[in-house]
Design a protein around this motif. Sequence first.
Motif, short mmCIF file in Angstrom:
data_model
loop_
_atom_site.label_atom_id
_atom_site.label_comp_id
_atom_site.label_asym_id
_atom_site.label_seq_id
_atom_site.Cartn_x
_atom_site.Cartn_y
_atom_site.Cartn_z
N GLY A 47 -8.32 -11.48 2.92
CA GLY A 47 -7.57 -10.38 2.32
C GLY A 47 -7.87 -10.15 0.86
N SER A 116 -4.83 -9.18 6.44
CA SER A 116 -4.34 -8.26 5.40
C SER A 116 -5.39 -7.18 5.10
N SER A 141 -1.64 -7.59 8.92
CA SER A 141 -2.35 -6.40 8.45
C SER A 141 -1.76 -5.20 9.16
N GLU A 181 -0.35 -11.48 -2.26
CA GLU A 181 -1.22 -10.31 -2.11
C GLU A 181 -1.85 -9.86 -3.43
#
Length: 299
Positions: A47, A116, A141, A181
């Motif tokens: 990700g 993700s 995701s 993230e």
Amino acid sequence: MTSHRAFPLPPGARAYPLRTARGEFAVVDSVPKPGAKGKGVVLMLPGFTGSKEDFGLLHEPLAERGYRVVAVDGRGQHESAGPLDDETAYAQRELARDVLAQAEALGGAVHLVGHSLGGQIARAAVLLDHSPFLSFTLVSSGPAEISVSQQQRVKLLRDALTMLSMTEVWEAIQAMGPPEEVGGPARGLGDQDQLRRRWLGHSPAQLLATGRQLCTEPDRVAELAAVPLPFHVLSGERDDTWPVAILDDMARRLDAHRTVVTGAEHSPNADQPLPTAHALADFWDGLGLNPGPAVPGTA
């Protein structure tokens, strides 16, 4: 790839540059354990701000189940080269074409897994050409853009990248204590020095381009549902990037196998690696496919 690795390799794995028609990509590659029947090849995409090492704890349990695991750094991620100031190289379609080239270099007939941002890049690859893939698993995701709170975090990061060096941004990230993230690593991945080195390996242009993609990605679930592949939606039981209810709905729209990993959040591959690995292998085993033995890659 660098000659001195930031992270230790999983048992039995090797690291090398995978040669493809679109250049070389750093991979960590593990083959089935001795005595395990080879069941196929898995290509794993990390990700945003992540790397192939995010899947490190999945290699051994999947190798025990007979799967060869190839985790890759995408263009401009960690140990894969990419331009530092040209965002056009990181357009989603370009990254998707990279994935198709990686699958081709591995001989095709691979199980595709994207975490993700990696899931959305993988989706774009499947929509371009699904023929190299046996199945597609989206790990934490979602169907479209990330949550508003995460968009705000990504905007802060993108603004910082336009004004500060990568070293200065890393220092700001540590002060902010952001979620996974946006630069904050999955728990248990490595110490601060290792994570800093990984961050500094990223291209600023890659982070700017893919951060924008996360905030503007359209809903393409209907397009994906029309593709004749088996789908799997796997997530933790909590997720601030795409709420679990949104992932549940996406799975219904895809008629996908659904796994919720107890005790995991946005990175079940790191939070709860053993149940995550078993859920992945159970899904692939249940497809009843026989893709043949795992074939070594090209170093």
